[in-house]
Design an enzyme around this catalytic site. Structure first.
Site, PDB file in Angstrom:
ATOM      1  N   THR A 236     -33.711   4.371  27.517  1.00 48.55           N
ATOM      2  CA  THR A 236     -32.629   5.346  27.536  1.00 48.55           C
ATOM      3  C   THR A 236     -33.214   6.741  27.312  1.00 48.55           C
ATOM      4  O   THR A 236     -33.893   6.982  26.318  1.00 48.55           O
ATOM      5  CB  THR A 236     -31.593   5.013  26.451  1.00 48.55           C
ATOM      6  OG1 THR A 236     -30.983   3.764  26.784  1.00 48.55           O
ATOM      7  CG2 THR A 236     -30.519   6.087  26.359  1.00 48.55           C
TER       8      THR A 236
ATOM      9  N   TYR B 284     -25.474  -4.947  21.950  1.00 51.07           N
ATOM     10  CA  TYR B 284     -24.444  -4.510  22.893  1.00 51.07           C
ATOM     11  C   TYR B 284     -23.526  -5.688  23.245  1.00 51.07           C
ATOM     12  O   TYR B 284     -23.651  -6.767  22.678  1.00 51.07           O
ATOM     13  CB  TYR B 284     -25.096  -3.832  24.098  1.00 51.07           C
ATOM     14  CG  TYR B 284     -25.894  -2.622  23.659  1.00 51.07           C
ATOM     15  CD1 TYR B 284     -25.254  -1.566  22.995  1.00 51.07           C
ATOM     16  CD2 TYR B 284     -27.274  -2.559  23.809  1.00 51.07           C
ATOM     17  CE1 TYR B 284     -25.977  -0.469  22.535  1.00 51.07           C
ATOM     18  CE2 TYR B 284     -27.997  -1.459  23.347  1.00 51.07           C
ATOM     19  CZ  TYR B 284     -27.344  -0.419  22.711  1.00 51.07           C
ATOM     20  OH  TYR B 284     -28.053   0.658  22.232  1.00 51.07           O
TER      21      TYR B 284
END
Length: 360
Positions: free
Chosen positions: A26, A178
């Protein structure tokens, strides 16, 4: 030392010239969730990797939990990603898109004030990275049973969109706390319907997502990432070896391109992780295994020699060394990553790390 890292391998439909994988990273450089020309350069620079796994990419606005992360739900996003895949392929590279839904690791600031969703209404400890700075996580809204199939379908559509964008495949992000990981772990999943309780029920969401994505792409184009020992994003499970051994046995039937395992990190151990040994995972899964988690070249060669993995993914080393394959091959010095430029920003610390030919 052997040269296993530099030997080719076929993983499903992915024909890799080496086993040096670029891990998903990310970087938060996609304003308005649209991939940029800067990203075209960034990924093309790293095309000598055996395989590039993109930064985590939300499958829908509901799946967003960090600012300036690129999506895969709109025609504009697909068109922008097409420029990236074309650039990587022009350099004879291979690239798969990591499909992401953050679940509870989000904030109402991303959703016009609406709550993030999760298996259960349990707030994680810690803070969300919002467009307006760091804020405490909120208690998410537990998904109704009849909502879950809609999210499965969103994964299916995102996988189709990835193929339309020119990707060689997709990786389902089921690690690091997640949404799919939240369903797997009994610390975050307290459901009493068919998606909670038993191992079979907690694994159901991930297995349904995997089946849907496979229908869209073909199993030979699909990978899945798991973090059995992970504590990141306030994750815990009473018996991680049991749930992940079950999941790996079930996934073995799908003939995936690969499974991607995040090893226990020092931070996980410091936070009380119940470590699931790589040997246990290797035995439970019948298929190609990629591992990652702070590996250097020597440790990567060792894990391949031991037969515990088929390839190794590198994160921070790929941030600072776009030509990591050549540097490993020549035992050349490595650039040192600048953590201050990991998230957000512009070219600095993104596309300006020197290649071997120009390294000082």
């Amino acid at each position: 030392m052997t040269e296993l890292l530099h030997s080719p391998i076929n993983m499903g439909a992915l024909h890799l010239p080496n086993r040096i994988i670029m891990a998903p990273l990310t970087r938060m450089r996609a304003p308005n969730s649209i991939p940029t020309d800067l990203m075209v350069t960034y990924y093309a620079q790293r095309a000598t990797a055996g395989l590039i796994i993109t930064e985590a990419t939300p499958i829908s606005p509901q799946g967003v939990g960090y600012p300036s992360t690129p999506g895969i739900w709109s025609e504009q996003q697909i068109a922008a990603w097409q420029k990236i895949t074309a650039a990587v392929h022009a350099e004879n590279g291979r690239i798969v898109l990591q499909l992401w839904h953050v679940g509870r690791i989000s904030h109402p600031d991303f959703h016009d004030g609406d709550l993030p969703v999760a298996p259960s209404a349990i707030a994680p400890k810690g803070q969300a990275v919002t467009p307006n700075g760091m804020k405490p996580f909120v208690t998410p809204r537990a998904l109704a049973t009849d909502e879950i199939q809609g999210i499965v379908e969103t994964y299916r559509q995102a996988a189709k969109n990835a193929l339309a964008a020119g990707f060689d495949g997709v990786e389902i992000h089921s690690a690091n706390g997640y949404l799919p990981d939240q369903f797997l772990r009994d610390g975050s999943n307290k459901r009493t319907d068919n998606y909670g309780g038993s191992l079979e029920n907690r694994a159901r969401f991930l297995l349904e997502v995997a089946a849907a994505v496979i229908e869209a792409c073909g199993a030979e184009h699909v990978g899945i990432r798991l973090s059995p020992s992970g504590t990141f994003n306030d994750m815990a499970d009473s018996d991680p070896e049991a749930i992940f051994s079950y999941v790996l046995a079930e996934l073995s039937r799908f003939n995936l391109a690969y499974l991607h395992i995040v090893d226990a990190l020092e931070g996980d151990i410091r936070h009380g992780a119940k470590v699931v040994a790589l040997e246990v995972l290797r035995k439970a899964y019948q298929g190609h295994l990629i591992v990652c988690g702070g590996y250097d070249q020597a440790r990567a060669e060792a894990v391949l020699e031991q037969g515990l993995a088929d390839a190794v993914a590198f994160g921070q080393l790929y941030i600072a060394n776009p030509d990591l394959v050549a540097r490993f091959k020549q035992n050349a010095p490595l650039n040192v990553p600048d953590a201050n430029t990991f998230y957000g920003g512009n070219e600095a610390g993104y596309i300006d790390y020197p290649a071997l030919t120009t390294a000082v």
